[in-house]
Write a protein that holds these residues in place. Structure first.
Motif, PDB file in Angstrom:
ATOM      1  N   VAL A  75      -0.539   8.185  -7.953  1.00 35.27           N
ATOM      2  CA  VAL A  75      -1.450   7.479  -6.953  1.00 35.27           C
ATOM      3  C   VAL A  75      -1.692   6.149  -7.118  1.00 35.27           C
ATOM      4  O   VAL A  75      -2.362   5.877  -7.999  1.00 35.27           O
ATOM      5  CB  VAL A  75      -2.395   8.450  -6.560  1.00 35.27           C
ATOM      6  N   GLN A  76      -1.493   5.143  -6.377  1.00 33.74           N
ATOM      7  CA  GLN A  76      -1.952   3.854  -6.249  1.00 33.74           C
ATOM      8  C   GLN A  76      -3.458   3.604  -6.039  1.00 33.74           C
ATOM      9  O   GLN A  76      -4.108   4.013  -4.953  1.00 33.74           O
ATOM     10  CB  GLN A  76      -1.245   3.107  -5.203  1.00 33.74           C
TER      11      GLN A  76
ATOM     12  N   SER B 191      -6.434   7.878   5.888  1.00 32.25           N
ATOM     13  CA  SER B 191      -7.730   7.273   5.097  1.00 32.25           C
ATOM     14  C   SER B 191      -7.428   5.541   5.446  1.00 32.25           C
ATOM     15  O   SER B 191      -6.524   5.127   4.642  1.00 32.25           O
ATOM     16  CB  SER B 191      -7.831   7.485   3.696  1.00 32.25           C
TER      17      SER B 191
ATOM     18  N   THR C  65      -8.891   1.067   3.281  1.00 30.95           N
ATOM     19  CA  THR C  65      -8.208  -0.144   2.387  1.00 30.95           C
ATOM     20  C   THR C  65      -7.383  -0.972   3.590  1.00 30.95           C
ATOM     21  O   THR C  65      -7.648  -2.233   3.168  1.00 30.95           O
ATOM     22  CB  THR C  65      -7.380   0.549   1.365  1.00 30.95           C
TER      23      THR C  65
ATOM     24  N   ARG D  73      -6.480  16.851  -2.260  1.00 33.42           N
ATOM     25  CA  ARG D  73      -5.447  17.799  -1.970  1.00 33.42           C
ATOM     26  C   ARG D  73      -4.387  18.013  -2.768  1.00 33.42           C
ATOM     27  O   ARG D  73      -4.066  19.114  -3.010  1.00 33.42           O
ATOM     28  CB  ARG D  73      -4.727  17.198  -0.345  1.00 33.42           C
TER      29      ARG D  73
ATOM     30  N   VAL E 145       0.891  -1.143  -0.058  1.00 27.26           N
ATOM     31  CA  VAL E 145       0.010   0.008  -0.013  1.00 27.26           C
ATOM     32  C   VAL E 145       0.703   1.046   0.216  1.00 27.26           C
ATOM     33  O   VAL E 145       1.810   1.357   0.857  1.00 27.26           O
ATOM     34  CB  VAL E 145      -0.905  -0.078   1.349  1.00 27.26           C
ATOM     35  N   GLN E 146       0.567   2.204  -0.912  1.00 27.05           N
ATOM     36  CA  GLN E 146       1.315   3.483  -1.051  1.00 27.05           C
ATOM     37  C   GLN E 146       0.964   4.404   0.095  1.00 27.05           C
ATOM     38  O   GLN E 146      -0.311   4.900   0.084  1.00 27.05           O
ATOM     39  CB  GLN E 146       1.091   3.951  -2.361  1.00 27.05           C
TER      40      GLN E 146
ATOM     41  N   ALA F  91       1.672   7.506   0.396  1.00 25.30           N
ATOM     42  CA  ALA F  91       1.300   8.803   0.217  1.00 25.30           C
ATOM     43  C   ALA F  91      -0.026   8.939  -0.532  1.00 25.30           C
ATOM     44  O   ALA F  91      -0.601   9.868  -0.618  1.00 25.30           O
ATOM     45  CB  ALA F  91       2.539   9.132  -0.924  1.00 25.30           C
ATOM     46  N   ALA F  92      -0.919   7.614  -0.774  1.00 22.14           N
ATOM     47  CA  ALA F  92      -2.066   7.605  -1.249  1.00 22.14           C
ATOM     48  C   ALA F  92      -3.019   7.635  -0.202  1.00 22.14           C
ATOM     49  O   ALA F  92      -4.245   8.040  -0.582  1.00 22.14           O
ATOM     50  CB  ALA F  92      -2.375   6.520  -2.288  1.00 22.14           C
ATOM     51  N   ILE F  93      -2.747   7.187   0.967  1.00 19.64           N
ATOM     52  CA  ILE F  93      -3.842   7.103   2.167  1.00 19.64           C
ATOM     53  C   ILE F  93      -3.536   7.949   3.212  1.00 19.64           C
ATOM     54  O   ILE F  93      -4.273   7.973   4.366  1.00 19.64           O
ATOM     55  CB  ILE F  93      -3.726   5.699   2.873  1.00 19.64           C
TER      56      ILE F  93
ATOM     57  N   ALA G 162      -4.840   1.763  -3.245  1.00 17.22           N
ATOM     58  CA  ALA G 162      -4.690   2.075  -2.073  1.00 17.22           C
ATOM     59  C   ALA G 162      -6.041   3.148  -1.436  1.00 17.22           C
ATOM     60  O   ALA G 162      -6.346   3.166  -0.302  1.00 17.22           O
ATOM     61  CB  ALA G 162      -3.581   2.937  -1.625  1.00 17.22           C
ATOM     62  N   ILE G 163      -6.712   3.474  -2.506  1.00 16.75           N
ATOM     63  CA  ILE G 163      -7.865   4.636  -2.400  1.00 16.75           C
ATOM     64  C   ILE G 163      -9.018   4.266  -2.669  1.00 16.75           C
ATOM     65  O   ILE G 163     -10.093   4.805  -2.503  1.00 16.75           O
ATOM     66  CB  ILE G 163      -7.543   5.887  -2.970  1.00 16.75           C
TER      67      ILE G 163
ATOM     68  N   THR H  35      -6.503  12.587  -0.701  1.00 20.74           N
ATOM     69  CA  THR H  35      -5.201  12.658  -1.302  1.00 20.74           C
ATOM     70  C   THR H  35      -5.321  13.267  -2.653  1.00 20.74           C
ATOM     71  O   THR H  35      -4.574  14.144  -2.952  1.00 20.74           O
ATOM     72  CB  THR H  35      -4.511  11.488  -1.369  1.00 20.74           C
TER      73      THR H  35
ATOM     74  N   VAL I 227     -11.896   0.489  -3.126  1.00 18.55           N
ATOM     75  CA  VAL I 227     -12.226  -0.755  -2.827  1.00 18.55           C
ATOM     76  C   VAL I 227     -13.502  -0.974  -3.616  1.00 18.55           C
ATOM     77  O   VAL I 227     -14.116   0.198  -3.933  1.00 18.55           O
ATOM     78  CB  VAL I 227     -12.200  -1.216  -1.466  1.00 18.55           C
TER      79      VAL I 227
ATOM     80  N   GLU J 253      -2.893  12.442   8.656  1.00 23.04           N
ATOM     81  CA  GLU J 253      -4.390  12.292   8.653  1.00 23.04           C
ATOM     82  C   GLU J 253      -4.598  10.942   7.392  1.00 23.04           C
ATOM     83  O   GLU J 253      -3.916  11.106   6.567  1.00 23.04           O
ATOM     84  CB  GLU J 253      -4.885  13.741   8.123  1.00 23.04           C
TER      85      GLU J 253
ATOM     86  N   LEU K 172      -9.093  -4.501  -4.073  1.00 22.16           N
ATOM     87  CA  LEU K 172      -9.711  -5.217  -3.248  1.00 22.16           C
ATOM     88  C   LEU K 172     -11.364  -5.344  -3.606  1.00 22.16           C
ATOM     89  O   LEU K 172     -11.965  -4.316  -3.262  1.00 22.16           O
ATOM     90  CB  LEU K 172      -9.418  -5.152  -1.832  1.00 22.16           C
TER      91      LEU K 172
ATOM     92  N   ARG L 185      -9.730  -3.145   5.337  1.00 22.16           N
ATOM     93  CA  ARG L 185     -10.333  -4.006   4.544  1.00 22.16           C
ATOM     94  C   ARG L 185      -9.423  -5.152   4.216  1.00 22.16           C
ATOM     95  O   ARG L 185      -9.787  -6.399   4.289  1.00 22.16           O
ATOM     96  CB  ARG L 185     -11.016  -3.685   3.371  1.00 22.16           C
TER      97      ARG L 185
ATOM     98  N   VAL M 153      -2.104  12.180   4.489  1.00 22.67           N
ATOM     99  CA  VAL M 153      -1.431  13.536   4.126  1.00 22.67           C
ATOM    100  C   VAL M 153      -0.925  13.837   5.530  1.00 22.67           C
ATOM    101  O   VAL M 153      -1.331  13.493   6.437  1.00 22.67           O
ATOM    102  CB  VAL M 153      -2.557  14.593   3.422  1.00 22.67           C
ATOM    103  N   LEU M 154      -0.282  15.127   5.633  1.00 21.71           N
ATOM    104  CA  LEU M 154       0.282  15.608   6.772  1.00 21.71           C
ATOM    105  C   LEU M 154      -0.540  17.025   6.986  1.00 21.71           C
ATOM    106  O   LEU M 154      -0.271  17.619   6.445  1.00 21.71           O
ATOM    107  CB  LEU M 154       1.716  15.754   6.907  1.00 21.71           C
TER     108      LEU M 154
END
Lengths: 268, 268
Positions: free
Chosen positions: B102-103, A118, A121, B124, A102-103, A105-107, B106-107, B121, B109, A116, B140, A124, A109-110
């Motif tokens: 962006v993967q 998400s 995924t 933003r 899992v990347q 950076a995709a889930i 990862a964001i 993400t 399902v 913060e 997934l 799940r 942010v700062l």
């Protein structure tokens, strides 16, 4: 097994599978040893283990010389650490372990109060008994710049993303936070935010080639996780150790393994 | 520029930058041409453009022979399409374009009603004028299996993730949905869910080497996006075209470019 841990985040330090002074180096034999331990842990507690892998020289090499005038300069880190994650995923798959990279950076942010997340995924994946494989990344900040979010900080994704008793175990090349600095064998048994100033005085300065700030950066990150409610450990990794299942147990049942425990002050 | 589009999702088909019959092939010259068009679009409308890139032979090769007994068999697709995204990011960076890969796995399902998206993400990135670069992925599902989520479906991430008027433009190697099947030059000007049965009868069957189901799969995906509220177009890509800025304009201002428009029935 004691029911003392809802989620165990194991971070395997880059120093255990990579010589940081060697460009894009990965020790696939050592990695296979740790992958076997992780696959075994995951089999013992499917859906309750998250793996975080250090970038080693591949990660450090991607961000060693950054253009300070380019807010997106850390961008290559997301490619580099995806490659590292994939090396782990391949090794775990070879062992029959169900996992997914899992990347971060995709889930994540700062924001002003840190990561913060998400978590949907990852949640799940865990719910289906799949081991999430995370790594450090170049993460977007509130000001629109990318920042290096080193693997020591990545457990926050799990700690902040999920309720419950989360344990963070950092496997590294020393047996804990050393009371006498580099070369010392005396391990500080426990550190809290209140006692951390003394610990920081004792630990050694970061080596020049280590962008994660060595043990100082590690301790800073672990204190953050402790403040977020996690129980954290630093201990030495050994690719030939038979297993790491004790990390799921109450500490009273652990074998005689040196370690440092980092937790929030019990007085709050 | 007319203010007719809040978000433009441009999908560059894998067939435009890759020969699907050649293993792991990417035509870097063609890719550079399209990257220049995307960089120009992004400069014209920063924060309002999302790029989706087809996996071409790299993506198709990763999932052509899947073990039907392994629910995680599509796993290698997430690695393959990360590589493809990175080729685009590198070309865009060379042009000075601010972008980030962006993967999608990862964001996103897949639930009973299709993609469930964590758009934070990507939102933003857009807010800071950074171009998100997405691709097909192994995503997934609710049953814990990974499924091939082809790039034609990926615009749903933006269409479902954000309110407003979203346009989806699919650049491919034919000038639209062809009324006479392969080799025909007559383009169906408009397709709605109500008229789609007739369109499906006319289009050609998928080539054996194309896991995305060729134009049939594309149209199915675009009808989904149209039902979600997007205005969709299929048109021919040309790496030597000067620019694609007309895609941001009201259709009355477009140059004389053949295309098929796919929208929801105006009667609902």
């Amino acid at each position: 097994m004691d029911d003392v841990v809802d989620l165990l985040v194991v971070k395997v330090g880059g120093s255990l599978v990579s010589e940081k002074a060697r460009r894009d180096h990965l020790d696939h034999d050592a990695l296979a040893g740790y992958a076997a331990q992780i696959a075994d842990l995951h089999a013992a507690a499917p859906g309750r283990v998250v793996l975080v892998v250090g970038g080693g020289s591949i990660g450090h090499g991607a961000v060693r010389h950054l253009d300070a005038d380019d807010p997106l300069a850390p961008l290559p880190l997301t490619r580099a650490t995806f490659d590292v994650k994939w090396s782990w995923v391949r090794a775990l798959r070879d062992l029959g372990s169900r996992c997914f990279p899992v990347q971060v950076a995709a889930i994540c942010v700062l924001g002003p109060r840190g990561p913060e997340v998400s978590f949907g995924t990852v949640r799940r994946l865990l719910d289906h008994g799949i081991l999430p494989v995370l790594a450090g990344d170049s993460v977007l900040c509130a000001d629109g710049a990318l920042r290096v979010f080193g693997s020591d900080h990545v457990p926050a994704v799990a700690v902040r993303g999920t309720p419950g008793r989360t344990r963070v175990a950092v496997l590294t090349d020393v047996p804990g936070v050393l009371a006498g600095g580099p070369g010392s064998q005396e391990v500080i048994p426990e550190i809290t935010p209140g006692s951390s100033a003394e610990a920081f005085r004792r630990i050694w300065p970061a080596a020049a080639h280590d962008t994660s700030g060595s043990m100082g950066g590690k301790l800073t990150a672990l204190l953050d996780h402790a403040r977020d409610g996690a129980e954290c450990f630093v201990l030495r990794g050994d690719p030939t150790a038979p297993d790491l299942r004790f990390l799921l147990e109450g500490r009273g049942r652990w074998p005689d393994v040196p370690h440092t425990r980092i937790v929030a002050d019990t007085t709050g």
